[in-house]
Motif scaffolding. Structure first.
Motif, PDB file in Angstrom:
ATOM      1  N   LEU A  64      50.971  46.497  10.820  1.00  0.00           N
ATOM      2  CA  LEU A  64      50.540  45.101  10.844  1.00  0.00           C
ATOM      3  C   LEU A  64      51.676  44.174  10.446  1.00  0.00           C
ATOM      4  O   LEU A  64      51.760  43.049  10.941  1.00  0.00           O
ATOM      5  N   GLY A  65      52.565  44.635   9.602  1.00  0.00           N
ATOM      6  CA  GLY A  65      53.714  43.831   9.210  1.00  0.00           C
ATOM      7  C   GLY A  65      54.720  43.670  10.338  1.00  0.00           C
ATOM      8  O   GLY A  65      55.547  42.759  10.322  1.00  0.00           O
ATOM      9  N   MET A  66      54.646  44.530  11.349  1.00  0.00           N
ATOM     10  CA  MET A  66      55.592  44.485  12.468  1.00  0.00           C
ATOM     11  C   MET A  66      55.099  43.597  13.619  1.00  0.00           C
ATOM     12  O   MET A  66      55.872  43.243  14.493  1.00  0.00           O
ATOM     13  N   VAL A  67      53.808  43.261  13.646  1.00  0.00           N
ATOM     14  CA  VAL A  67      53.261  42.490  14.768  1.00  0.00           C
ATOM     15  C   VAL A  67      52.771  41.140  14.293  1.00  0.00           C
ATOM     16  O   VAL A  67      52.385  40.963  13.149  1.00  0.00           O
ATOM     17  N   SER A  68      52.767  40.200  15.211  1.00  0.00           N
ATOM     18  CA  SER A  68      52.283  38.868  14.853  1.00  0.00           C
ATOM     19  C   SER A  68      50.931  38.569  15.491  1.00  0.00           C
ATOM     20  O   SER A  68      50.404  37.490  15.349  1.00  0.00           O
ATOM     21  N   VAL A  69      50.355  39.556  16.209  1.00  0.00           N
ATOM     22  CA  VAL A  69      49.053  39.375  16.843  1.00  0.00           C
ATOM     23  C   VAL A  69      47.975  39.708  15.822  1.00  0.00           C
ATOM     24  O   VAL A  69      48.014  40.755  15.195  1.00  0.00           O
ATOM     25  N   PRO A  70      46.983  38.834  15.634  1.00  0.00           N
ATOM     26  CA  PRO A  70      45.927  39.139  14.661  1.00  0.00           C
ATOM     27  C   PRO A  70      45.091  40.332  15.100  1.00  0.00           C
ATOM     28  O   PRO A  70      44.814  40.511  16.277  1.00  0.00           O
ATOM     29  N   VAL A  71      44.714  41.184  14.147  1.00  0.00           N
ATOM     30  CA  VAL A  71      43.878  42.355  14.413  1.00  0.00           C
ATOM     31  C   VAL A  71      42.470  42.034  13.961  1.00  0.00           C
ATOM     32  O   VAL A  71      42.261  41.623  12.815  1.00  0.00           O
ATOM     33  N   ARG A  72      41.509  42.201  14.857  1.00  0.00           N
ATOM     34  CA  ARG A  72      40.122  41.943  14.505  1.00  0.00           C
ATOM     35  C   ARG A  72      39.539  43.155  13.804  1.00  0.00           C
ATOM     36  O   ARG A  72      39.724  44.283  14.242  1.00  0.00           O
ATOM     37  N   LYS A  73      38.824  42.950  12.731  1.00  0.00           N
ATOM     38  CA  LYS A  73      38.241  44.041  11.967  1.00  0.00           C
ATOM     39  C   LYS A  73      37.200  44.811  12.760  1.00  0.00           C
ATOM     40  O   LYS A  73      36.914  45.948  12.471  1.00  0.00           O
TER      41      LYS A  73
ATOM     42  N   GLY B 202      48.348  52.873   4.494  1.00  0.00           N
ATOM     43  CA  GLY B 202      49.766  52.556   4.324  1.00  0.00           C
ATOM     44  C   GLY B 202      50.471  52.359   5.657  1.00  0.00           C
ATOM     45  O   GLY B 202      51.197  51.379   5.849  1.00  0.00           O
ATOM     46  N   CYS B 203      50.253  53.264   6.601  1.00  0.00           N
ATOM     47  CA  CYS B 203      50.873  53.137   7.924  1.00  0.00           C
ATOM     48  C   CYS B 203      50.298  51.943   8.670  1.00  0.00           C
ATOM     49  O   CYS B 203      51.021  51.232   9.370  1.00  0.00           O
TER      50      CYS B 203
END
Length: 93
Positions: A76-85, A70-71
């Motif tokens: 992730l909703g606050m950033v526009s940089v893609p997160v790599r799995k 949830g956190c």
């Protein structure tokens, strides 16, 4: 109450009997918290928790810190940089 006698080894290690480990579900590599209360030492199992909300379940590890899904979704909703799995690992309680 369960009590037992254990010898402190030269390196400072103390052996916890199987019965004690089974009662509070201590497994290899688990964290233990030691608290001194007067002349007593209290040992309790330390659980991994989300660094933001304290939840113990459904955690993801990121750079040795834990976040609940949830956190993580909120961040992730606050950033526009893609997160790599590849940077995320699912933690097991």
């Amino acid at each position: 109450m369960v009590s037992f006698i254990a010898r402190v080894e030269k390196e400072g290690r103390v052996f916890l009997p199987v019965q004690v480990r089974e009662q509070i579900n201590i497994r290899s590599r688990d964290l233990l918290k030691f608290c001194r209360v007067g002349e007593y030492i209290i040992v309790e199992k330390k659980y991994q928790t989300c660094i933001f909300c304290g939840q113990r379940h459904d955690l993801v590890e990121f750079r040795s810190k834990y976040l609940c899904r949830g956190c993580r979704s909120g961040l992730l909703g606050m950033v526009s940089v893609p997160v790599r799995k590849a940077h995320l690992q699912v933690a097991h309680p």
